[in-house]
Design a protein around this motif. Structure first.
Motif: not given
Length: 379
Positions: A50, A195, A199, A363
């Motif tokens: 990621s 994040y 994600n 994303n």
């Protein structure tokens, strides 16, 4: 206001925006510092991949930030980068280790194993954030240097700037700089948790742990940042009055009050960051905290840069010789250079638009173990 002054203010604003975006993108470093925090092997793979999709954004923004400083305020570049080189070399080494790690971590024939590269990533996650915070801290709390422009005419020693023998290590020992450095570190970890919530999908247990990490790291960051803000607003600085630099108590508080619109922007940024942290921490379904906190971080950092440089303030005070301090007026490029670069800067919105487009494609949906298994390229 003369054209040169307008150009100087414009380029300092661009520097502020680039610096703010860089601080936001440090969530990559924050995530790297969390690779050893009770993560299973599959979770670590998800975290690394990621972050691997975004690390080049941070690296590129750091390079552009330094390049913009070199082009618009070259005296700062030669004084700080050329004088406090131990500080900047440590920062550079940490980011080079990051780039090497993402390149070779999962390559076939890797004789060191992934653990060595994970240590490198963790090193960059910790020291990259703290040392960048220390470097920015010098904008407010100064450095031990002198500037003698007349030396450029001396063929025997054409060196304008002289730094203390420790060459930047003294900045790392300054508790005020370290206060900002660790605030940046825990901010990066907070943003990384937000994040990951946004994600990475598939594991409710992992997401719940990231929500707890958001709250813990967010609270530590809030305490450190409020402490730093109090120290900053009570700090003395130097202002160029036309006859040289004069010491002024509470100079950054005065700048903030004089530019009232920055007070509004600062307050908006703080509220956005806190909203992103607390709602993401206590909601089981909300995943957009990174964007609220990200906007807040950019707003706050822009304010900090502007009160450091506008109003004739010395954005790099000299602790050895106040008259050697650097302001945007005495350290900028020529009017011609700034004008030409201003035309080039028109391309910046297009570059940002491209970054946003690529980010949106990456994303489009949360990263899962199933999706990671189907990818040919893994970090």
């Amino acid at each position: 206001m003369e054209k040169l002054e307008i150009l100087q203010a414009y380029w300092w604003l661009l520097i502020a925006v680039l610096g703010a975006v860089l601080v936001f993108l440090l969530f990559v470093q924050g995530g790297q510092s969390m690779l050893w925090c009770k993560a299973s092997q599959s979770e670590k793979q998800l975290m690394v991949n990621s972050l691997g999709r975004k690390w080049e954004f941070t690296f590129t923004t750091l390079v552009v930030f330094g390049g913009a400083f070199f082009a618009s305020f070259p005296l700062f570049y030669s004084t700080s980068f050329g004088g406090a080189y131990w500080l900047w070399m440590l920062i550079l080494v940490s980011f080079v280790l990051q780039a090497v790690s993402y390149e070779f971590r999962s390559k076939k024939g890797n004789i060191y194993g992934t653990a060595v590269y994970d240590i490198f990533l963790t090193f960059n996650g910790l020291f990259g954030c703290v040392l960048l915070g220390v470097a920015v801290g010098m904008f407010f709390f100064g450095g031990e240097f002198t500037v003698a422009r007349a030396n450029i005419l001396d063929p025997a020693s054409p060196v304008i700037s002289q730094w203390a023998p420790s060459h930047g290590l003294e900045a790392i020992a300054c508790w005020k700089n370290l206060l900002l450095g660790f605030a940046v570190f825990f901010l990066a970890r907070t943003l990384a948790s937000l994040y990951f919530i946004n994600n990475i999908g598939g594991s409710e247990f992992f997401t719940a742990r990231m929500r707890r990490n958001t709250l813990v790291n967010g609270l530590i960051f809030a305490v450190l940042f409020v402490t730093f803000l109090v120290v900053l607003l009570l700090a003395d600085g130097f202002r160029n009055t036309g006859n040289g630099f004069v010491a002024e108590p509470n100079i950054y508080l005065h700048n903030l009050l004089d530019m009232w619109y920055l007070c509004i922007l600062l307050l908006s940024g703080v509220v956005a960051v806190l909203y992103g942290i607390f709602r993401a921490s206590f909601s089981r379904t909300w995943r957009s905290g990174i964007w609220f906190a990200g906007f807040g971080v950019v707003a706050v950092v822009v304010v900090l840069f502007l009160i450091a440089g506008y109003g004739g303030t010395a954005y790099l005070p000299s602790l050895c010789d106040p008259q050697s301090s650097l302001s945007i007026a005495n350290s900028s490029s020529s009017e011609f250079t700034l004008t030409v670069m201003s035309w080039v800067s028109i391309l910046v919105p297009f570059v940002l638009g491209y970054i946003w487009y690529v980010w949106s494609k990456m994303n489009a949906k949360p990263l899962t173990e199933k999706e990671l298994e189907s990818e040919s390229h893994k970090y």
